[in-house]
Design an enzyme around this catalytic site. Structure first.
Site, PDB file in Angstrom:
ATOM      1  N   LYS A 122      -8.574   8.198  54.122  1.00  0.00           N
ATOM      2  CA  LYS A 122      -7.986   9.635  54.213  1.00  0.00           C
ATOM      3  C   LYS A 122      -6.779   9.223  54.125  1.00  0.00           C
ATOM      4  O   LYS A 122      -6.193  10.654  53.629  1.00  0.00           O
ATOM      5  CB  LYS A 122      -8.310   8.989  56.095  1.00  0.00           C
ATOM      6  CG  LYS A 122      -9.995   9.136  56.388  1.00  0.00           C
ATOM      7  CD  LYS A 122     -10.124   8.768  57.753  1.00  0.00           C
ATOM      8  CE  LYS A 122      -9.575   7.283  58.306  1.00  0.00           C
ATOM      9  NZ  LYS A 122     -10.383   6.561  57.443  1.00  0.00           N
ATOM     10  N   THR A 123      -5.515   8.194  54.669  1.00  0.00           N
ATOM     11  CA  THR A 123      -4.183   8.677  53.801  1.00  0.00           C
ATOM     12  C   THR A 123      -4.026   8.743  52.669  1.00  0.00           C
ATOM     13  O   THR A 123      -3.520   9.811  51.956  1.00  0.00           O
ATOM     14  CB  THR A 123      -3.353   7.283  53.835  1.00  0.00           C
ATOM     15  OG1 THR A 123      -4.039   6.812  55.400  1.00  0.00           O
ATOM     16  CG2 THR A 123      -2.282   7.558  53.862  1.00  0.00           C
ATOM     17  N   GLU A 166      -4.751  13.527  59.283  1.00  0.00           N
ATOM     18  CA  GLU A 166      -5.908  12.475  59.274  1.00  0.00           C
ATOM     19  C   GLU A 166      -6.435  12.857  60.647  1.00  0.00           C
ATOM     20  O   GLU A 166      -5.863  11.942  61.167  1.00  0.00           O
ATOM     21  CB  GLU A 166      -4.429  11.000  58.673  1.00  0.00           C
ATOM     22  CG  GLU A 166      -5.964   9.497  58.361  1.00  0.00           C
ATOM     23  CD  GLU A 166      -5.168   8.981  57.745  1.00  0.00           C
ATOM     24  OE1 GLU A 166      -5.285   6.898  57.832  1.00  0.00           O
ATOM     25  OE2 GLU A 166      -3.794   8.980  57.588  1.00  0.00           O
TER      26      GLU A 166
END
Length: 465
Positions: A122-123, A166
């Protein structure tokens, strides 16, 4: 476009745990929008300093007196315990308590949000979008779970109409968002304190997909079993466009080739019938997939694919995601946030592909007792990909110990898988241990989501002695 204003009750917010990755980003954007931001954190940090530079008041330690009586809200994350003195004081003063996800959702109002969800990446994917859209001059707002290149670079209030966020599925808080485009990288059984089964996880992701605005797009990994199951369940949703990506036949955005080039990769995709080749400036197949997910999401917002593909090459990494901390005595020290077996395996395979004949030495710190209880065996098996590993005690984060759950679970599994692994209960001794093991040409990987990241500089310093 008219610049977005402050969400309700956010004129004078107080953040409990303001230095955290998610909280600090929201605090920074609010400060950039003109809010009088205050908050507290357990210890001082570079992130806290960066927030002060934006005009925020940051207290160190938690105490009722830190909460101003005229605060318009108290912002908390799921990690804040009910007995926090500032939370108790908020109740006494009648100040509304707002969850981090609600605050973030308010920041997205009136913009075109891209929400990045799913297990592992995600990051990185959010960061790739933030960097590439910025490189194209679109000046997006963004909130990321990690710093790009400096403390406090995890968030930005932009003048453009895109907001990249995110979206955290760990506590179901991603149900608060209404994105125009959503990415699901994968879905695996994780976050064991909140999900008891894969069926619960699938149901949670279905709820998230149901929040996509009518006519919006879901970008989902084609070759990942969990993501593919979600796509199967939601494909008939009215008003939803589903775009799949991956290396397998049938993917809408097809990856035809990934060529490793040291610590970078060259990726070739077919999108909308056209072939594109671009560079991803971080190693490993999973990072190439993250870049293609970002490409598909940007195209869904109407950005030309060839422009975005070129801009994605501007991304050079995010802190703690295979971040080179330095080199000493011929030994490179790299930091990895990986703490789930899938992430650990992916990062070790990426480093192995870039390392050639060099040895890989890992310092691993397990994260959470519950995760170790459920996945400790698989963590140990992942460590067998290293030439040698040192395993620290479990980093508890927000959890209390679970009787019988220790790092020994991981060590036993690692040895059964053929790994050369040892335990180290004294974190301060690690630099000496690694200095005694490392030889010129070796790669040292500090791995985990806790404070193992602090060991990189200590190891480098010891290697120079």
């Amino acid at each position: 476009m008219t610049p977005p204003g402050l969400p309700n009750a956010m004129e004078r917010p107080h953040f409990i745990g303001i230095g955290g990755a998610g909280m600090s980003g929201i605090a920074k954007i609010l400060a950039q929008r003109g809010a009088q931001v205050a908050g507290s954190d357990a210890k001082d940090s570079e992130t806290a300093g960066a927030l002060r530079a934006h005009g925020a008041t940051v207290h160190i330690g938690h105490a009722a007196g830190h909460l101003a009586q005229d605060a318009t809200s108290v912002v908390v994350s799921s990690a804040i315990r009910a007995d926090n003195p500032e939370l108790a004081r908020a109740a006494e003063l009648g100040i509304p308590v707002v969850h981090r996800s609600d605050a973030l959702a308010g920041l997205m109002d009136g913009l075109r949000p891209i929400a990045v969800a799913g297990t592992h990446g995600k990051t990185t994917t959010t960061s790739m979008l933030a960097v590439s859209l910025s490189a194209l001059g679109l000046d997006p707002s963004y909130a990321i779970g990690g710093d790009l290149d400096a403390p406090g670079s995890n968030a930005h209030h932009g003048e453009g109409d895109i907001f990249v966020a995110e979206a955290d599925e760990s506590d179901r808080s991603f149900h608060k968002y209404t994105p125009q485009v959503a990415i699901i990288l994968n879905a695996e059984l994780d976050h064991h304190a909140n999900y008891a089964s894969m069926e619960e996880i699938y149901a949670s992701f279905e709820t998230f997909v149901g929040k996509i605005v009518p006519g919006g797009t879901l970008v989902v990994a084609h070759g990942q079993a969990g993501a593919a199951e979600i796509a199967r369940r939601v494909r008939g949703n009215e008003g939803l466009n589903v775009v799949t990506y991956g290396e397998e036949e049938g993917a809408d955005v097809r990856i035809t080739k990934i060529t490793p080039r040291g610590l970078t990769s060259e990726v070739t995709v077919v999108i909308d019938g056209r072939m594109l080749t671009f560079t991803v400036s971080v190693p490993g197949r999973h990072y190439a997939h993250n870049a293609v997910a970002a490409l598909a999401a940007g195209v869904a917002l109407g950005i030309p694919a060839h422009n975005l593909a070129s801009a994605l090459g501007k991304y050079t990494g995010v802190k703690r995601r295979l971040q080179l901390k330095g080199e000493a005595a011929g030994v490179q020290v790299i930091d990895s946030y990986a703490h789930h077996p899938t992430e650990m395996t992916a990062d070790l395979e990426a480093i192995r592909g870039a390392a050639g004949d060099s040895r890989i030495l890992v310092v691993f710190q397990p994260h959470l007792f519950s995760r170790t209880q459920e996945l400790g065996k698989e963590m140990g098996q992942a460590l067998a990909l290293a030439d040698s590993a040192v395993v620290l005690d479990i980093y508890p984060a927000r959890e209390d110990p679970i009787p019988g759950i220790t790092s020994e679970i991981i060590i036993t599994a690692a040895r059964a898988a053929g790994a050369d692994v040892s335990a180290e209960h004294d974190k301060t001794a690690v630099a000496d241990v690694i200095a005694g093991m490392a030889k010129p040409g070796d790669l040292v990987l500090t791995m985990g989501a806790g404070d193992v990241t602090d060991l990189g500089p200590a190891i480098l310093a010891r290697l120079t002695d």
